[in-house]
Each structure stands twice: as structure tokens, then as C-alpha cells.
Design an enzyme around this catalytic site. Structure first.
Site, PDB file in Angstrom:
ATOM      1  N   ASP A 153       0.863  -1.206   0.004  1.00 12.08           N
ATOM      2  CA  ASP A 153       0.091  -0.055   0.135  1.00 12.08           C
ATOM      3  C   ASP A 153       0.791   1.022  -0.070  1.00 12.08           C
ATOM      4  OD1 ASP A 153      -1.909  -1.961   0.426  1.00 12.08           O
ATOM      5  OD2 ASP A 153      -2.958  -0.500   1.970  1.00 12.08           O
ATOM      6  N   CYS A 172      -8.117   4.837   1.644  1.00 14.47           N
ATOM      7  CA  CYS A 172      -8.857   4.771   2.787  1.00 14.47           C
ATOM      8  C   CYS A 172      -8.119   5.384   3.892  1.00 14.47           C
ATOM      9  CB  CYS A 172      -9.030   3.197   3.403  1.00 14.47           C
ATOM     10  SG  CYS A 172      -9.716   2.077   2.047  1.00 14.47           S
ATOM     11  N   TYR A 232      -8.175 -14.539   4.045  1.00 13.44           N
ATOM     12  CA  TYR A 232      -6.981 -13.903   4.683  1.00 13.44           C
ATOM     13  C   TYR A 232      -6.895 -13.302   6.079  1.00 13.44           C
ATOM     14  CZ  TYR A 232      -9.110  -9.392   3.393  1.00 13.44           C
ATOM     15  OH  TYR A 232     -10.089  -8.356   3.211  1.00 13.44           O
ATOM     16  N   ASN A 275     -17.774  12.032   3.915  1.00 15.13           N
ATOM     17  CA  ASN A 275     -17.280  13.212   3.192  1.00 15.13           C
ATOM     18  C   ASN A 275     -17.201  14.219   4.388  1.00 15.13           C
ATOM     19  OD1 ASN A 275     -17.111  12.113   0.550  1.00 15.13           O
ATOM     20  ND2 ASN A 275     -19.369  13.000  -0.039  1.00 15.13           N
ATOM     21  N   HIS A 302     -17.143   9.352   0.152  1.00 13.47           N
ATOM     22  CA  HIS A 302     -16.188   8.919  -0.616  1.00 13.47           C
ATOM     23  C   HIS A 302     -14.811   8.541  -0.207  1.00 13.47           C
ATOM     24  CE1 HIS A 302     -18.998  10.995  -3.295  1.00 13.47           C
ATOM     25  NE2 HIS A 302     -18.916   9.941  -4.121  1.00 13.47           N
ATOM     26  N   GLU A 343      -4.208   0.547  -1.860  1.00 14.50           N
ATOM     27  CA  GLU A 343      -3.453  -0.734  -2.352  1.00 14.50           C
ATOM     28  C   GLU A 343      -2.758  -0.599  -3.981  1.00 14.50           C
ATOM     29  OE1 GLU A 343      -6.633  -0.568  -1.981  1.00 14.50           O
ATOM     30  OE2 GLU A 343      -7.183  -2.093  -0.609  1.00 14.50           O
TER      31      GLU A 343
END
Length: 245
Positions: free
Chosen positions: A38, A63, A105, A116, A160, A198
Site C-alpha cells: 500500500d 482509505c 486472509y 465526506n 467517498h 493498495e
């Protein structure tokens, strides 16, 4: 005050220096887990150019990972719990909500709500997302400084920017990018609100291979850190902390 880096590897020291300067690093979790790298940097330092860089060169989901204790004080729940509480027996929501063993995982995801900032318009352009990310970093800092922050007066949901709630015991409980990034923030002594995104591979449709991510870091002068290095540094950091009476 600069953190005491005694005992840390040279690579971890370089990562700490980069984060203290508000710079981007590359963070790999673990082989056999997500095995993803990341883009990672402090939320308070993100600019619109950084958002553009992440969406173009990384390509994953942008994120913001948040400290566990602060998440609790701000009232941020896990998304799976929201859906579970909202669903009725036999409804579509009840059938799709995350259950133990669903993830190949890990035992659970760290997703909380998507937000937002209230000063954004649509929330999706680079400028809007950078503002939301910066403000998430600010409310974490304000909360840690003892201020009683009303999260809803600053943010609205749906939005978002995905927020991620770190596990209480960080990498001793879970080895996700959420916990790894917040662990690094703790070690560096910076506000524990970190952006993660990512790195994806345009050719394979999968996560970018570790060697390719490391090469990208070399080409762009970015520190590349592996999860196992973070765990080792965290154990050193914990031993240096004052014992609670």
C-alpha cells in the site's frame, strides 16, 4: 519531540523519518495474507496531488486508518456491525453480512463508515478527498488532545473516503494494513490517522507483486517496509513505554 529510534533497523528508521516529514512510504503486509503493498502516509499531510498519485499509480481504494481508542470515542463502528444490526432475519442484508470465516486472509475486515467532510461538494474530486482526509487526521489529533469532538458536525455519510478502525492491540491482534500503518504512526509519534491505498497491477488484474512494488519504490525514492519489520519495531517500542500502574 523526535522519537527514540534506538534498536530499530535502518529501514524502519528511514520510514520513521519519512513519516515525520509527511512523506509517502510503501507498506507490504505479509506473504500468505493479502500480500499487498500500500501507498501509506499521514492523513494530515495528504494533498490533492497525493490523492491523484494514489489513484493513478496505486489504483486501489483510498482509505484512512484510524486509532482504535479514538474510533471508539468518536463513535465509529465496524461496518459489518452496522449491517448486522440493521438487518432482519431472512433479508438480503442479513444474508450477505460478513461472518466468521468469510475472509480467506483474515477473521474480519476493519471497514467502518464512508464519509465526506461537510465542506466538500460531491466529495469525490482530488481536492474534496484531500480535505476529508486532512480533517479526519485533525479530529483524531483533537480527540487525543482531550477535545470532545462531535463527528457528525464535521462529516456526513455516505461519502467517498472509507474509514478503517484499527484493532485494539494493533499488529499483535491483526496484521492488516490498517494496523500496520497505525503501528508505524505510534512508533513515529505522529497522529494515528494514516492513508492507505493498495498498489494494483494493470497487466495481471491482481495486486502488484512485492518485487515490482519494491522496484517502484526504488525508482521513486520511497521507503519500502515489510509487515514483519513493523512487528519487530513495535515490540521494541512497547518495551520502551512507561509501565501503567
Amino acid at each position: 519531540m523526535e522519537p527514540d529510534t534506538t534498536g530499530y533497523s535502518e529501514n524502519i528508521q528511514r520510514a520513521i523519518d519519512a513519516l515525520l516529514n509527511g512523506e509517502m512510504i510503501l507498506l507490504f503486509d505479509l506473504e500468505g495474507r493479502e500480500a499487498e503493498t500500500d501507498f501509506t502516509m499521514p492523513a494530515k499531510n495528504v494533498t490533492p496531488a497525493d490523492v491523484r498519485w494514489m489513484r493513478k499509480d496505486a489504483g486501489g481504494l483510498i482509505c484512512v486508518a484510524l486509532d482504535s481508542e479514538v474510533s471508539g470515542e468518536l463513535g465509529l463502528p465496524f461496518m459489518a456491525d452496522i449491517i448486522r444490526d440493521a438487518s432482519q432475519p431472512g433479508t438480503a442484508l442479513g444474508k450477505i453480512v460478513e461472518k466468521g470465516g468469510d475472509l480467506k486472509y483474515d477473521s474480519r475486515s476493519s471497514f467502518s463508515i464512508w464519509v465526506n467532510h461537510r465542506d466538500t461538494r460531491t466529495g469525490i474530486p482530488d481536492n474534496d478527498r484531500a480535505l476529508t482526509i486532512n480533517k479526519l487526521g485533525e479530529v483524531v489529533e483533537r480527540t487525543l488532545n482531550g477535545e470532545n469532538v462531535h463527528f457528525g458536525s464535521e462529516f456526513r455519510t455516505p461519502g467517498h473516503v472509507a474509514t478503517l478502525r484499527a484493532a485494539k492491540d494493533l499488529v499483535h491482534e491483526r496484521m492488516g494494513q490498517t494496523e500496520l500503518s497505525i503501528t508505524l504512526a505510534k512508533i513515529a509519534g505522529i497522529t494515528p490517522a494514516m492513508v492507505v491505498c493498495e498498489m494494483l497491477d494493470d497487466n495481471t488484474g491482481r495486486a502488484l507483486a512485492k518485487d515490482d512494488a519494491r522496484k517502484y519504490g526504488q525508482d521513486h525514492n520511497l521507503v519500502f517496509v515489510e509487515g514483519e519489520e513493523v512487528v519487530e519495531a513495535y515490540d521494541i517500542w512497547l518495551r520502551s513505554q512507561p509501565r501503567k500502574s
